[in-house]
Design a protein around this motif. Structure first.
Motif, PDB file in Angstrom:
ATOM      1  N   GLN A 116      -5.400  20.241  13.444  1.00  0.00           N
ATOM      2  CA  GLN A 116      -5.929  19.405  12.363  1.00  0.00           C
ATOM      3  C   GLN A 116      -6.499  20.247  11.228  1.00  0.00           C
ATOM      4  O   GLN A 116      -6.260  19.976  10.056  1.00  0.00           O
ATOM      5  CB  GLN A 116      -7.014  18.466  12.898  1.00  0.00           C
ATOM      6  CG  GLN A 116      -6.478  17.178  13.503  1.00  0.00           C
ATOM      7  CD  GLN A 116      -7.625  16.249  13.867  1.00  0.00           C
ATOM      8  OE1 GLN A 116      -8.675  16.691  14.309  1.00  0.00           O
ATOM      9  NE2 GLN A 116      -7.408  14.960  13.682  1.00  0.00           N
ATOM     10  N   THR A 117      -7.255  21.271  11.573  1.00  0.00           N
ATOM     11  CA  THR A 117      -7.867  22.089  10.529  1.00  0.00           C
ATOM     12  C   THR A 117      -6.813  22.868   9.751  1.00  0.00           C
ATOM     13  O   THR A 117      -6.908  23.005   8.522  1.00  0.00           O
ATOM     14  CB  THR A 117      -8.907  23.039  11.132  1.00  0.00           C
ATOM     15  OG1 THR A 117      -9.862  22.273  11.878  1.00  0.00           O
ATOM     16  CG2 THR A 117      -9.637  23.811  10.053  1.00  0.00           C
ATOM     17  N   HIS A 118      -5.785  23.382  10.419  1.00  0.00           N
ATOM     18  CA  HIS A 118      -4.689  24.056   9.708  1.00  0.00           C
ATOM     19  C   HIS A 118      -4.022  23.083   8.729  1.00  0.00           C
ATOM     20  O   HIS A 118      -3.712  23.445   7.588  1.00  0.00           O
ATOM     21  CB  HIS A 118      -3.656  24.587  10.700  1.00  0.00           C
ATOM     22  CG  HIS A 118      -4.059  25.859  11.375  1.00  0.00           C
ATOM     23  ND1 HIS A 118      -4.076  27.072  10.720  1.00  0.00           N
ATOM     24  CD2 HIS A 118      -4.462  26.109  12.657  1.00  0.00           C
ATOM     25  CE1 HIS A 118      -4.470  28.021  11.562  1.00  0.00           C
ATOM     26  NE2 HIS A 118      -4.710  27.472  12.738  1.00  0.00           N
ATOM     27  N   SER A 151       0.260  27.021   6.188  1.00  0.00           N
ATOM     28  CA  SER A 151      -0.785  26.407   7.003  1.00  0.00           C
ATOM     29  C   SER A 151      -0.251  25.188   7.750  1.00  0.00           C
ATOM     30  O   SER A 151      -0.571  24.972   8.925  1.00  0.00           O
ATOM     31  CB  SER A 151      -1.979  26.006   6.132  1.00  0.00           C
ATOM     32  OG  SER A 151      -2.676  27.139   5.680  1.00  0.00           O
ATOM     33  N   CYS A 152       0.554  24.390   7.072  1.00  0.00           N
ATOM     34  CA  CYS A 152       1.125  23.208   7.727  1.00  0.00           C
ATOM     35  C   CYS A 152       2.082  23.610   8.847  1.00  0.00           C
ATOM     36  O   CYS A 152       2.123  22.968   9.900  1.00  0.00           O
ATOM     37  CB  CYS A 152       1.830  22.330   6.694  1.00  0.00           C
ATOM     38  SG  CYS A 152       0.713  21.573   5.494  1.00  0.00           S
ATOM     39  N   ARG A 153       2.849  24.655   8.620  1.00  0.00           N
ATOM     40  CA  ARG A 153       3.768  25.114   9.678  1.00  0.00           C
ATOM     41  C   ARG A 153       2.989  25.620  10.895  1.00  0.00           C
ATOM     42  O   ARG A 153       3.417  25.432  12.045  1.00  0.00           O
ATOM     43  CB  ARG A 153       4.686  26.203   9.131  1.00  0.00           C
ATOM     44  CG  ARG A 153       5.752  25.666   8.179  1.00  0.00           C
ATOM     45  CD  ARG A 153       6.822  26.718   7.894  1.00  0.00           C
ATOM     46  NE  ARG A 153       7.903  26.175   7.092  1.00  0.00           N
ATOM     47  CZ  ARG A 153       8.036  26.323   5.778  1.00  0.00           C
ATOM     48  NH1 ARG A 153       7.127  27.041   5.121  1.00  0.00           N
ATOM     49  NH2 ARG A 153       9.049  25.784   5.130  1.00  0.00           N
ATOM     50  N   GLU A 154       1.840  26.260  10.657  1.00  0.00           N
ATOM     51  CA  GLU A 154       1.024  26.700  11.775  1.00  0.00           C
ATOM     52  C   GLU A 154       0.476  25.497  12.542  1.00  0.00           C
ATOM     53  O   GLU A 154       0.418  25.509  13.778  1.00  0.00           O
ATOM     54  CB  GLU A 154      -0.123  27.585  11.285  1.00  0.00           C
ATOM     55  CG  GLU A 154      -1.058  28.095  12.377  1.00  0.00           C
ATOM     56  CD  GLU A 154      -0.369  28.983  13.410  1.00  0.00           C
ATOM     57  OE1 GLU A 154      -0.987  29.234  14.469  1.00  0.00           O
ATOM     58  OE2 GLU A 154       0.777  29.425  13.168  1.00  0.00           O
ATOM     59  N   ALA A 155       0.095  24.443  11.815  1.00  0.00           N
ATOM     60  CA  ALA A 155      -0.358  23.217  12.476  1.00  0.00           C
ATOM     61  C   ALA A 155       0.751  22.631  13.337  1.00  0.00           C
ATOM     62  O   ALA A 155       0.511  22.186  14.468  1.00  0.00           O
ATOM     63  CB  ALA A 155      -0.820  22.196  11.434  1.00  0.00           C
TER      64      ALA A 155
END
Length: 694
Positions: free
Chosen positions: A149-151, A170-174
């Motif tokens: 969620q934080t990513h 960041s979204c890909r890491e999430a």
């Protein structure tokens, strides 16, 4: 452009076609319930109160959750979880400043709580304090790096800050941490669309929808990208799906209206905007979209437009009056002036096309040029404009109030709005009156109706003397030759008159369908009937629009084989289309501007019909400036007859075609130095007027 996302429903206003951000996910650290209480007390009552507050908050009963939190604070005034939970409640009811204060107090007491930082980031994002929000999210990730969620929330903030590649990462890491997290896929789609990777963004939205079929904002964001690709029928279906899933979805109302306008369905588009304004009367850009759309509506005269602009001014500009401050600019009438230009369109956009000749010809010794840019995707044209400015400010991530403060710090003397009520405007920054003199120009002919806009630039054809002279603000300044200067940025040759080889005249229409109303189409059907054997080459998206237009022509006695449709083309290919057109048909009541200039540059005369609004006289201004008054009609019947005479006189058309480019080059319309001196003279006059006032 300022825009609305669900991350910030207050200060930012919504874009015409921009994605709505997914609401960042609030998080609560997984700590044993007894640890929550035992961290400060072993009192069973306190423990129970915290659990009750947590249940009430999870169930949406915010009042009961707040009451339970305050009971905890009555027993222990510095309980971090109670303070944090009150911050969550404040954030959910739109009290973000209070939420930030409460969450910061909680963090001081428990600096190792990752969820505190995440939720602080959400509150800061909604306040457009994006650099602080990003820092808060990164602190949360330093404490808990595996929180998807934080990513995802960080990606949302980075996107709003204009760091699109970092946002996508960041979204890909999430997604790596939580592959089935639909919000992360939708946020990834937003970041990819900002980077211009529309196909990949569509795949991301479709994945989000597959994971959560009732995810309204994913349907909405998908529709936005489909609209950018010109897939209007699919976009409209997706907007309607989003509206079906979420009642009173104002962003979807607004952008569905745009799609319908681009499909030529103006009446429904305007009705949707009226509904959106009624649902959210405080949303300035929705109201601006309505004002802009009324320019295209047949029968909507100047008085109706003035009334709607005045309503916008009362509703959105006047409430900011208390925040305006006196100006301390030195009142020296002859000193070097600081001119600020504000636009989201300092890129390959028609506004920039007309601005560039002025910027490159400005007298640097007498005028210092500042550009305040909200460009989302800079390009080569952005770089060229940037080289022409003395100072360049990227203000995409700035709120309207932050933009206004930057203008004040820069000491701008004359601030020029280049967007007016069109997409992504920053009129709320102008409502704060950060410069002593404020001017509107170029987005379209006419007025904003704002009390904090002192003048708008025009010419004697667009606004004849005597019109609106009684107004105490937004007064017309009539430039002596033309209200704009054209630079073609294209090397395509004119070519011979296509009618000679085709043995019939081809009329053309390359404007967006928002300007091509049903009444215009019926008039053009009469043109085709009056000009025997003629054809029409028309820009039109694929799908329903073409069937609807052909139906109108068929009722007017024009068969489908006489109409050819084309879609979006690159600029060189677009200019080459004029090599197939003999006469361009200007729409009304809202005339073309850029396309009309391009047509004249390519040797194609423009047939226009002036009306009673400034936007209805752009064609008159252009044709008068280049000496083609014979292509200005007085009535619809005259418009039809002049078109027929053109079709019957190919020799005259051929001569016009051969001479028109040279005529343009020798006219004031393409004399950048002359235009710049005219503009600078106007700036100096209004500056001296201000200096003379006490």
């Amino acid at each position: 452009m300022s825009k609305l996302s669900t991350t910030n429903p207050k200060e930012r206003a919504l874009s015409r076609t921009h994605a709505t951000g997914v609401a960042p996910g609030f998080t609560i650290c997984a700590r044993p319930n007894d640890a929550i209480a035992n961290a400060v007390t072993s009192d069973v009552t306190l423990h129970g109160m915290l659990q009750l507050a947590d249940r009430r908050l999870a169930g949406g009963d915010l009042a009961a959750a707040e009451h339970a939190c305050r009971e905890v604070l009555d027993l222990h005034s510095n309980h971090p979880d109670a303070l944090h939970m009150l911050g969550l409640i404040a954030c959910q009811v739109g009290k973000e400043p209070l939420a930030v204060s409460l969450m910061n107090r909680a963090i001081m007491l428990r600096p190792d709580a990752a969820d505190y930082y995440n939720n602080l980031g959400i509150a800061l994002s909604r306040l457009r304090r994006l650099d602080e929000a990003i820092a808060a999210y990164r602190k949360a990730l330093a404490l808990r790096p595996d929180c998807a969620q934080t990513h995802s929330n960080l990606g949302c903030a980075l996107k709003d800050y204009g760091q699109f590649a970092a946002a996508a990462a960041s979204c890909r890491e999430a997604i790596r941490l939580a592959p089935d997290y639909p919000e992360a896929h939708s946020n990834l789609g937003n970041a990819l669309s900002e980077q211009g990777d529309l196909d990949a963004s569509i795949e991301a939205y479709l994945t989000a929808i597959r994971l959560s079929p009732h995810f309204a904002s994913a349907h909405y964001n998908l529709a936005n990208v489909l609209q950018q690709q010109g897939r209007l029928d699919e976009a409209i279906a997706s907007y309607r799906k989003a509206m079906e899933l979420t009642a009173n979805y104002v962003e979807a109302y607004n952008n569905l209206s745009n799609a319908l306008k681009n499909r030529g369905e103006l009446e429904e588009a305007i009705e949707l905007l009226r509904e959106a304004v009624a649902l959210r009367p405080g949303e300035a850009l929705v109201h601006s979209n309505l004002i802009h759309s009324l320019h295209f509506q047949t029968g909507c005269g100047a008085s109706v437009q003035r009334s709607e602009r005045a309503r916008w001014n009362r509703r959105h500009a006047e409430p900011l009056r208390t925040f305006r401050r006196a100006h301390e600019n030195p009142r020296n009438p002859d000193r070097r002036l600081k001119i600020g230009y504000v636009s989201p369109d300092f890129c390959g956009h028609p506004v920039a096309l007309f601005l560039l000749p002025l910027l490159e010809a400005h007298d640097a010794g007498r005028f210092e040029v500042f550009c305040y840019s909200s460009v989302r995707r800079p390009d080569a044209f952005t770089s060229r404009l940037r080289r022409s400015a003395h100072v360049w400010r990227d203000v995409l991530a700035c709120s309207d109030s932050e933009l206004a403060e930057q203008v004040r710090r820069d000491g701008i003397d004359i601030l020029v709005d280049l967007t007016m009520h069109s997409a992504n405007s920053r009129l709320l920054a102008f409502a704060l009156k950060p410069a002593p003199i404020q001017v509107s120009w170029l987005a379209y002919p006419g007025s904003t109706g704002m009390e904090t806009i002192d003048y708008h630039l025009t010419d004697a054809y667009i606004e004849p003397a005597g019109e609106d002279e009684a107004s105490s603000y937004d007064r017309p300044i009539r430039l002596p030759d033309s209200w704009c200067c054209y630079q073609p940025l294209g090397k395509v040759e004119v070519g011979e008159l296509p009618a000679i080889q085709a043995e019939h005249v081809t009329f053309g229409s390359l404007n967006k369908l928002s300007k091509v109303t049903d009444s215009v189409l019926r008039c053009w059907a009469r043109v085709l009937c009056a000009a025997s054997g003629s054809r029409l080459l028309m820009s039109c998206p694929e799908g329903y629009s073409r069937l609807r237009i052909l139906g109108i022509f068929e009722k007017g006695g024009v068969t489908a084989d006489r109409v050819e449709f084309i879609t979006y083309l690159s600029r060189p290919d677009y200019l080459r289309v004029f090599q197939r057109i003999d006469v361009l048909l200007d729409p009304f009541p809202c005339n073309g501007m850029t396309i009309a200039c391009d047509s004249l540059w390519m040797g194609v005369p423009v047939l226009t019909l002036p009306g009673d609004m400034p936007v209805s006289r752009a064609g008159l201004s252009l044709l008068s400036t280049v000496g083609l008054a014979e292509f200005v009609a007085g009535t619809e019947e005259d418009y039809v007859q002049r078109a027929a005479r053109c079709a019957n006189d190919p020799a005259r058309l051929s001569e016009t075609r051969r001479s028109l480019r040279k005529r343009m080059q020798e006219s004031p319309l393409m004399d950048a130095a002359r235009f710049a001196r005219n503009m600078e003279h106007a700036y100096r006059q209004i500056w001296q007027t201000w200096c003379a006032t006490a």
